[in-house]
Design a protein around this motif. Structure first.
Motif, PDB file in Angstrom:
ATOM      1  N   GLY A  46       2.680  -5.129   9.980  1.00  0.00           N
ATOM      2  CA  GLY A  46       2.628  -4.546   8.646  1.00  0.00           C
ATOM      3  C   GLY A  46       1.217  -4.107   8.285  1.00  0.00           C
ATOM      4  O   GLY A  46       0.239  -4.573   8.866  1.00  0.00           O
ATOM      5  N   TRP A  47       1.126  -3.178   7.336  1.00  0.00           N
ATOM      6  CA  TRP A  47      -0.191  -2.701   6.924  1.00  0.00           C
ATOM      7  C   TRP A  47      -0.559  -3.160   5.524  1.00  0.00           C
ATOM      8  O   TRP A  47      -1.698  -3.007   5.084  1.00  0.00           O
ATOM      9  N   LEU A  48       0.377  -3.785   4.818  1.00  0.00           N
ATOM     10  CA  LEU A  48       0.173  -4.182   3.427  1.00  0.00           C
ATOM     11  C   LEU A  48       0.221  -5.701   3.317  1.00  0.00           C
ATOM     12  O   LEU A  48       1.075  -6.352   3.935  1.00  0.00           O
ATOM     13  N   VAL A  49      -0.688  -6.280   2.532  1.00  0.00           N
ATOM     14  CA  VAL A  49      -0.717  -7.734   2.338  1.00  0.00           C
ATOM     15  C   VAL A  49      -0.879  -8.039   0.858  1.00  0.00           C
ATOM     16  O   VAL A  49      -1.429  -7.238   0.089  1.00  0.00           O
ATOM     17  N   ASP A  50      -0.389  -9.226   0.457  1.00  0.00           N
ATOM     18  CA  ASP A  50      -0.678  -9.737  -0.878  1.00  0.00           C
ATOM     19  C   ASP A  50      -2.076 -10.349  -0.851  1.00  0.00           C
ATOM     20  O   ASP A  50      -2.454 -11.009   0.122  1.00  0.00           O
ATOM     21  N   THR A  51      -2.828 -10.112  -1.913  1.00  0.00           N
ATOM     22  CA  THR A  51      -4.192 -10.630  -1.949  1.00  0.00           C
ATOM     23  C   THR A  51      -4.235 -12.014  -2.581  1.00  0.00           C
ATOM     24  O   THR A  51      -3.276 -12.446  -3.237  1.00  0.00           O
ATOM     25  N   GLU A  52      -5.358 -12.690  -2.405  1.00  0.00           N
ATOM     26  CA  GLU A  52      -5.494 -14.063  -2.877  1.00  0.00           C
ATOM     27  C   GLU A  52      -5.782 -14.153  -4.370  1.00  0.00           C
ATOM     28  O   GLU A  52      -5.721 -15.234  -4.944  1.00  0.00           O
ATOM     29  N   ASP A  53      -6.095 -13.001  -5.004  1.00  0.00           N
ATOM     30  CA  ASP A  53      -6.441 -13.033  -6.425  1.00  0.00           C
ATOM     31  C   ASP A  53      -5.259 -12.656  -7.303  1.00  0.00           C
ATOM     32  O   ASP A  53      -5.414 -12.149  -8.403  1.00  0.00           O
ATOM     33  N   ASP A  54      -4.040 -12.915  -6.829  1.00  0.00           N
ATOM     34  CA  ASP A  54      -2.853 -12.583  -7.611  1.00  0.00           C
ATOM     35  C   ASP A  54      -2.844 -13.311  -8.947  1.00  0.00           C
ATOM     36  O   ASP A  54      -3.214 -14.492  -9.046  1.00  0.00           O
ATOM     37  N   ASP A  55      -2.397 -12.624  -9.984  1.00  0.00           N
ATOM     38  CA  ASP A  55      -2.209 -13.192 -11.305  1.00  0.00           C
ATOM     39  C   ASP A  55      -0.795 -13.759 -11.356  1.00  0.00           C
ATOM     40  O   ASP A  55       0.185 -13.038 -11.190  1.00  0.00           O
ATOM     41  N   ALA A  56      -0.695 -15.064 -11.601  1.00  0.00           N
ATOM     42  CA  ALA A  56       0.613 -15.711 -11.595  1.00  0.00           C
ATOM     43  C   ALA A  56       1.545 -15.124 -12.643  1.00  0.00           C
ATOM     44  O   ALA A  56       2.772 -15.191 -12.508  1.00  0.00           O
ATOM     45  N   ASP A  57       0.982 -14.541 -13.707  1.00  0.00           N
ATOM     46  CA  ASP A  57       1.789 -13.993 -14.789  1.00  0.00           C
ATOM     47  C   ASP A  57       2.064 -12.503 -14.614  1.00  0.00           C
ATOM     48  O   ASP A  57       2.759 -11.889 -15.430  1.00  0.00           O
ATOM     49  N   GLY A  58       1.531 -11.895 -13.584  1.00  0.00           N
ATOM     50  CA  GLY A  58       1.690 -10.464 -13.390  1.00  0.00           C
ATOM     51  C   GLY A  58       2.257 -10.153 -12.026  1.00  0.00           C
ATOM     52  O   GLY A  58       2.577 -11.054 -11.240  1.00  0.00           O
ATOM     53  N   PRO A  59       2.392  -8.870 -11.732  1.00  0.00           N
ATOM     54  CA  PRO A  59       2.918  -8.477 -10.417  1.00  0.00           C
ATOM     55  C   PRO A  59       1.910  -8.818  -9.327  1.00  0.00           C
ATOM     56  O   PRO A  59       0.706  -8.964  -9.594  1.00  0.00           O
ATOM     57  N   PRO A  60       2.365  -8.988  -8.091  1.00  0.00           N
ATOM     58  CA  PRO A  60       1.437  -9.335  -7.006  1.00  0.00           C
ATOM     59  C   PRO A  60       0.415  -8.225  -6.768  1.00  0.00           C
ATOM     60  O   PRO A  60       0.712  -7.039  -6.925  1.00  0.00           O
ATOM     61  N   SER A  61      -0.787  -8.614  -6.421  1.00  0.00           N
ATOM     62  CA  SER A  61      -1.828  -7.657  -6.071  1.00  0.00           C
ATOM     63  C   SER A  61      -1.733  -7.404  -4.575  1.00  0.00           C
ATOM     64  O   SER A  61      -1.617  -8.335  -3.779  1.00  0.00           O
ATOM     65  N   ARG A  62      -1.748  -6.121  -4.202  1.00  0.00           N
ATOM     66  CA  ARG A  62      -1.551  -5.772  -2.795  1.00  0.00           C
ATOM     67  C   ARG A  62      -2.718  -4.945  -2.273  1.00  0.00           C
ATOM     68  O   ARG A  62      -3.375  -4.222  -3.033  1.00  0.00           O
ATOM     69  N   ALA A  63      -2.954  -5.048  -0.984  1.00  0.00           N
ATOM     70  CA  ALA A  63      -4.071  -4.338  -0.361  1.00  0.00           C
ATOM     71  C   ALA A  63      -3.716  -4.002   1.074  1.00  0.00           C
ATOM     72  O   ALA A  63      -2.798  -4.582   1.663  1.00  0.00           O
ATOM     73  N   THR A  64      -4.435  -3.052   1.631  1.00  0.00           N
ATOM     74  CA  THR A  64      -4.258  -2.754   3.042  1.00  0.00           C
ATOM     75  C   THR A  64      -4.847  -3.895   3.873  1.00  0.00           C
ATOM     76  O   THR A  64      -5.841  -4.514   3.486  1.00  0.00           O
ATOM     77  N   ARG A  65      -4.232  -4.167   4.995  1.00  0.00           N
ATOM     78  CA  ARG A  65      -4.701  -5.251   5.863  1.00  0.00           C
ATOM     79  C   ARG A  65      -6.070  -4.921   6.436  1.00  0.00           C
ATOM     80  O   ARG A  65      -6.396  -3.763   6.710  1.00  0.00           O
ATOM     81  N   VAL A  66      -6.864  -5.957   6.633  1.00  0.00           N
ATOM     82  CA  VAL A  66      -8.154  -5.833   7.299  1.00  0.00           C
ATOM     83  C   VAL A  66      -7.990  -6.355   8.723  1.00  0.00           C
ATOM     84  O   VAL A  66      -7.514  -7.473   8.938  1.00  0.00           O
ATOM     85  N   VAL A  67      -8.349  -5.541   9.697  1.00  0.00           N
ATOM     86  CA  VAL A  67      -8.230  -5.899  11.107  1.00  0.00           C
ATOM     87  C   VAL A  67      -9.597  -5.723  11.769  1.00  0.00           C
ATOM     88  O   VAL A  67     -10.180  -4.636  11.722  1.00  0.00           O
ATOM     89  N   ASP A  68     -10.111  -6.782  12.349  1.00  0.00           N
ATOM     90  CA  ASP A  68     -11.392  -6.728  13.066  1.00  0.00           C
ATOM     91  C   ASP A  68     -12.494  -6.092  12.219  1.00  0.00           C
ATOM     92  O   ASP A  68     -13.231  -5.214  12.686  1.00  0.00           O
TER      93      ASP A  68
END
Length: 274
Positions: A94-116
């Motif tokens: 996959g190329w999309l990931v959920d980020t660690e700074d998601d707001d529990a009260d809001g929609p998930p924050s998504r970002a492109t994957r980081v590889v190497d």
């Protein structure tokens, strides 16, 4: 050459949005008339000294909303292995990931994957199609604007658009839209720790055209064609006033300083006074 201080003086202009009278634009003339240009692959040091070839792609791209995700996903499906170096990696993981700074009260924050050490869409040096963003390169090959294929944060950089509700003493209000430079602070607290950043560096202020011309498609997308037309006129008037001031002689016979020019553009020696 020294990077421009974050709090260097700037010239601003305000205008009512011709298409939306309830909105006012606040535009950074100092930035929009600067000679900044992207120097990826032409001297860019990258924001991480350990990954200079990744430019500003070392952190991946945070997607703004579902429309942003859908646009990138549609382009990703069209990319072939000759265009996208890490296509097999993306198909497998996959190329999309959920980020660690998601707001529990809001929609998930998504970002492109980081590889190497770089965004999964970043083609590395040595790839037959050339180094750089696969989404950007696809747009160029198709003859369309990169803003139609890239994440919002990527095609907008280094422009920054912010919003503010303004209440006036008479009880009326308007939405203020600011267009300015995406400087180190715009990256958040970590922006101050970037090893190098282009907008304040004279090395990147070597463009043949001012930003309001070179980034016209992006600005039109951000503010609309009617507002852009006024913005462009204000920028042209600003450049004319700056050129006249630069040519004028001071009381002691020496030329006046171009006080309204972006310091990095001035240091790069690309100020036009003709």
């Amino acid at each position: 050459m020294t990077e421009t201080p974050l709090d260097a003086p700037r010239a601003w202009a305000e205008l009512t949005d011709p298409a939306e009278p309830a909105q006012r634009l606040r535009v950074d003339l100092t930035w929009l008339t600067s000679r900044w240009r992207c120097i990826f692959g032409a001297g860019c040091h990258g924001i991480d000294a350990a990954q200079p070839d990744a430019g500003c792609c070392t952190l991946g791209a945070h997607l703004t909303d579902d429309d942003d995700v859908a646009r990138v996903a549609a382009v990703a499906q069209r990319l072939g292995p000759d265009e996208w170096q890490l296509r097999d990696e993306a198909l497998a993981e996959g190329w999309l990931v959920d980020t660690e700074d998601d707001d529990a009260d809001g929609p998930p924050s998504r970002a492109t994957r980081v590889v190497d050490g770089g965004c999964i869409f970043l083609n590395r040096p040595g790839f037959p199609a050339g180094a750089g963003c696969a989404l950007h390169q696809h747009a160029v090959a198709e003859g369309v604007e990169p803003l139609t294929t890239k994440p919002d944060v990527c095609w907008q950089l280094p422009l920054r658009r912010t919003y503010r509700d303004v209440e006036l003493p008479d009880g009326t209000a308007y939405l203020e839209i600011t267009i300015t430079e995406y400087d180190r602070r715009a990256w958040g607290p970590g922006g101050h720790d970037l090893d190098w950043y282009c907008t304040g560096s004279p090395e990147a202020h070597t463009g043949a055209e001012p930003v309001f011309v070179s980034l016209r498609p992006e600005l039109v997308e951000l503010v609309g064609p009617e507002a852009y037309a006024v913005l462009a006129r204000l920028c042209e008037e600003h450049l004319a006033a700056t050129a006249a001031q630069t040519r004028a002689a001071g009381p002691d016979g020496r030329p006046l300083l171009p006080l309204l020019v972006h310091p990095a553009t001035r240091a790069a020696g690309t100020l036009r006074t003709e």
